[in-house]
Design an enzyme around this catalytic site. Sequence first.
Site, PDB file in Angstrom:
ATOM      1  N   GLU A  76     -34.118  59.374  19.191  1.00 38.72           N
ATOM      2  CA  GLU A  76     -33.389  60.302  20.275  1.00 38.72           C
ATOM      3  C   GLU A  76     -31.664  60.112  19.805  1.00 38.72           C
ATOM      4  OE1 GLU A  76     -34.868  61.242  22.213  1.00 38.72           O
ATOM      5  OE2 GLU A  76     -36.816  60.361  23.437  1.00 38.72           O
ATOM      6  N   TYR A 122     -23.958  52.791  46.200  1.00 29.96           N
ATOM      7  CA  TYR A 122     -23.761  51.867  45.090  1.00 29.96           C
ATOM      8  C   TYR A 122     -23.789  53.380  43.975  1.00 29.96           C
ATOM      9  CZ  TYR A 122     -22.953  48.567  48.096  1.00 29.96           C
ATOM     10  OH  TYR A 122     -22.241  47.399  48.994  1.00 29.96           O
TER      11      TYR A 122
END
Length: 216
Positions: A76, A122
């Site tokens: 990746e 958050y």
Amino acid sequence: MSHSENKLREDICIMAKSLFDRGLTCGSSGNISARTEDGGLLVTPTGSCFGRLDPATLSRFDEKGLLIAGLPPTKEMPLHSAFYDTRSSANAIVHLHGTCSVAMSMMEGVDEDNFLPPLTPYSIMKLGKVKLLPYFMPGDPKTGDAIRGLVGKRSAVMLANHGPVVAGKDLEAAVYAIEELEETAKLAMMLRGTSPKMLSESEITRIVTKFNVEWD
């Protein structure tokens, strides 16, 4: 090898094992990269398990992007390179295959421009808006092309049917942010089919302003 690089190697392995031990990744899934002081990269090797990483065998790239030591890196690398190339603030990148976030990426009606619903402050504080990208075969350079297409405007993306990728100012920030992404996706999946009270636009604006959140 410098003291700072030795510490970064240890930190990558410690945080990876924590993610593995808590079930946030499994088998040989997921990958991490982090900038070294000399502008190079440390990257988790291809086919490696987060629960058994060896600091000494992490893939080591120099500042020119050449592999100079360690095992072969994750396949990746295109998505990691794309984030580093387009976000000057990125010093670490974490990619996981989180169960809840992947499940949510397959659901109808998900907002592609703002993948996570505003359930808590958050996720907004740590991630900003998360872009849902289409499915690409793992390792496909087109994943990197899609991230480059965002021209550095997002710190986090969700790869459909695959998993989240988060860039952070340092390793700790990237890990904490991707944990928040998965937890928010878990909440969203738990609440699916109900009508939860989400944060209002004015509440979101106050969070974005107070914590200087990227919200384009």
